[in-house]
Design a protein around this motif. Structure first.
Motif, PDB file in Angstrom:
ATOM      1  N   ARG A   1       0.829  -1.204   0.000  1.00 31.28           N
ATOM      2  CA  ARG A   1       0.000   0.000   0.000  1.00 31.28           C
ATOM      3  C   ARG A   1       0.863   1.253   0.000  1.00 31.28           C
ATOM      4  N   GLY A   2       0.401   2.261  -0.737  1.00 24.79           N
ATOM      5  CA  GLY A   2       1.068   3.557  -0.787  1.00 24.79           C
ATOM      6  C   GLY A   2       0.025   4.651  -0.900  1.00 24.79           C
ATOM      7  N   GLU A   3       0.331   5.850  -0.407  1.00 22.33           N
ATOM      8  CA  GLU A   3      -0.673   6.908  -0.309  1.00 22.33           C
ATOM      9  C   GLU A   3      -0.369   8.069  -1.251  1.00 22.33           C
ATOM     10  N   ASP A   4      -1.388   8.446  -2.026  1.00 24.05           N
ATOM     11  CA  ASP A   4      -1.311   9.611  -2.904  1.00 24.05           C
ATOM     12  C   ASP A   4      -1.766  10.837  -2.117  1.00 24.05           C
ATOM     13  N   VAL A   5      -0.852  11.793  -1.911  1.00 18.11           N
ATOM     14  CA  VAL A   5      -1.159  12.956  -1.079  1.00 18.11           C
ATOM     15  C   VAL A   5      -1.479  14.195  -1.907  1.00 18.11           C
ATOM     16  N   THR A   6      -1.837  14.018  -3.172  1.00 18.41           N
ATOM     17  CA  THR A   6      -2.265  15.150  -3.997  1.00 18.41           C
ATOM     18  C   THR A   6      -3.327  15.951  -3.243  1.00 18.41           C
ATOM     19  N   TYR A   7      -3.137  17.273  -3.169  1.00 17.37           N
ATOM     20  CA  TYR A   7      -3.968  18.082  -2.285  1.00 17.37           C
ATOM     21  C   TYR A   7      -5.347  18.410  -2.853  1.00 17.37           C
ATOM     22  N   GLU A   8      -5.516  18.420  -4.150  1.00 17.90           N
ATOM     23  CA  GLU A   8      -6.809  18.814  -4.717  1.00 17.90           C
ATOM     24  C   GLU A   8      -7.806  17.660  -4.637  1.00 17.90           C
ATOM     25  N   THR A   9      -8.900  17.877  -3.929  1.00 18.75           N
ATOM     26  CA  THR A   9      -9.921  16.838  -3.804  1.00 18.75           C
ATOM     27  C   THR A   9     -10.481  16.453  -5.168  1.00 18.75           C
ATOM     28  N   GLU A  10     -10.580  17.432  -6.082  1.00 20.40           N
ATOM     29  CA  GLU A  10     -11.090  17.134  -7.414  1.00 20.40           C
ATOM     30  C   GLU A  10     -10.194  16.127  -8.128  1.00 20.40           C
ATOM     31  N   ALA A  11      -8.881  16.243  -7.927  1.00 18.11           N
ATOM     32  CA  ALA A  11      -7.955  15.296  -8.553  1.00 18.11           C
ATOM     33  C   ALA A  11      -8.102  13.908  -7.948  1.00 18.11           C
ATOM     34  N   GLN A  12      -8.383  13.845  -6.661  1.00 20.15           N
ATOM     35  CA  GLN A  12      -8.621  12.550  -6.028  1.00 20.15           C
ATOM     36  C   GLN A  12      -9.939  11.946  -6.541  1.00 20.15           C
ATOM     37  N   ASP A  13     -10.956  12.784  -6.692  1.00 24.43           N
ATOM     38  CA  ASP A  13     -12.229  12.300  -7.258  1.00 24.43           C
ATOM     39  C   ASP A  13     -12.005  11.712  -8.647  1.00 24.43           C
ATOM     40  N   ALA A  14     -11.243  12.419  -9.471  1.00 25.17           N
ATOM     41  CA  ALA A  14     -11.003  11.960 -10.831  1.00 25.17           C
ATOM     42  C   ALA A  14     -10.217  10.657 -10.850  1.00 25.17           C
ATOM     43  N   PHE A  15      -9.314  10.508  -9.898  1.00 24.42           N
ATOM     44  CA  PHE A  15      -8.531   9.268  -9.776  1.00 24.42           C
ATOM     45  C   PHE A  15      -9.480   8.088  -9.563  1.00 24.42           C
ATOM     46  N   HIS A  16     -10.445   8.250  -8.673  1.00 26.13           N
ATOM     47  CA  HIS A  16     -11.393   7.174  -8.394  1.00 26.13           C
ATOM     48  C   HIS A  16     -12.379   6.993  -9.540  1.00 26.13           C
ATOM     49  N   ASP A  17     -12.761   8.085 -10.183  1.00 24.21           N
ATOM     50  CA  ASP A  17     -13.681   7.972 -11.318  1.00 24.21           C
ATOM     51  C   ASP A  17     -13.061   7.161 -12.455  1.00 24.21           C
TER      52      ASP A  17
END
Length: 349
Positions: free
Chosen positions: A46-62
């Protein structure tokens, strides 16, 4: 070289998934992060993506788990493969450094998985030992600043140490109040940040106020201008760098040869870039300490593991994540953090 000890580790990946994490922080924003979980041979890295923009995290999951990762690699070949991949799926990240953050999530997950598949841990693989990790508490003062937040923390635990972010609102009285605690170890001037919510432009009066007011504290990420350079060069042994540090080349590109560096693994993107920089610092007698990025899950453990191996006694800005809660509990871990009794992979718990 450190990287040589891990580069040829075999890693077998069958599939992967993404885990969403979100929580409020003491700095007044909602933090979201994504944990990449790579699966293979009955193990999970496991590794953690700490990108700060929530929109970028949403797009990652989308985007789902559409990357073609299944296969057999060495850690080095997986690193090359993932570095060439489009981890933002055709979108341009809000900041270029976010590419490193996401690459680090995959690379740290692969290192974790490779170590577990080899039935070992990072310390053993590097022929080193885990030591207890000293940490400091990073916090911004109230608005307007008075220093009461630090005094409240010290009422909880008089042994706490701090990393603080001075701003132009800090008065002589604030500096005197904080200096009297003898608990401030690092002053983060945020002078290397541009276009973010935490920018603090060069302020020669502020720099003089805090450099002289805290004569033993490290001074992190100043902006070097014609006005600030004389003061900084007179205190060069205390000046340290964080935001620019992403590789050996970035260290060599600093205004002068550093005495101290803040090492944030996610900024490097690759295990190789991180390990090469650790080697460089050890060869050039550069002192190091660890820094965090409001990690919500396994990323915080990885910070502890690396600090434990390379700079355990430094003023590490890696306090357990509970310290970042808006209303921290009364039962918080104390410094130093004890190393794990039975570590596996990159786990440090």
């Amino acid at each position: 070289m450190l990287y040589d000890a891990v580069a040829d580790l075999d890693v077998r990946i069958e599939d992967y998934d993404l885990e969403w994490f979100e929580r409020e922080t003491s700095s007044g924003f909602t933090r979201a992060s994504t944990v990449v979980a790579l699966h293979g041979d009955g193990e999970t890295g496991r590794g953690e993506d700490v990108t700060y923009e929530t929109e970028a995290q949403d797009a990652f999951h989308d985007a789902g788990t559409n990357l073609a990762l299944a296969g057999e690699y060495t850690l080095d070949s997986f690193s090359s493969y993932i570095a060439d991949g489009d981890l933002f799926f055709g979108e341009e990240p809000g900041q270029p450094i976010f590419r490193n953050y996401r690459q680090w999530a995959f690379e740290s997950a692969a290192l974790d998985l490779a170590l577990k598949q080899a039935e070992t841990d990072l310390a053993t693989q590097l022929d080193r030992e885990y030591d207890p990790v000293r940490f400091v508490v990073s916090t911004r003062l109230e608005d307007p600043p008075t220093g009461e937040r630090v005094l409240d923390w010290l009422d909880r635990n008089p042994e706490l140490e701090f990393k603080l972010d001075p701003t132009s609102d800090w008065t002589d009285d604030v500096v005197e109040t904080l200096a009297a605690t003898d608990a401030v170890r690092t002053l983060d001037l945020k002078g290397q940040y541009h276009g973010t919510d935490v920018d603090q432009p060069a302020d020669p009066e502020l720099y003089e106020r805090v450099v002289e007011g805290f004569p033993d504290a490290l001074v992190e990420d100043p902006e070097v201008t014609d006005e600030t350079r004389p003061l900084l060069e007179a205190n060069v042994e205390r000046v340290t760098w964080d935001y620019p540090i992403r590789s050996v080349e970035t260290v060599e590109g600093l205004p002068w040869e550093p005495e101290w560096l803040n090492v944030k693994p996610s900024r490097f993107g690759s295990v190789e870039a991180l390990f090469d920089t650790l080697d460089y610092c050890r060869e050039h007698d550069v002192e190091m300490y660890g820094g965090g990025q409001f990690e919500l899950d396994v990323g915080r453990e990885h910070l502890h593991a690396i600090a434990s191996l390379f700079y355990p006694d430094a003023p590490n800005d890696v306090a357990p994540k509970a310290y970042n809660d808006p209303e921290p509990s009364e039962d918080l871990p104390t410094s130093p953090l004890a190393p794990p009794s039975d570590p596996r992979g990159l786990d440090w718990r």
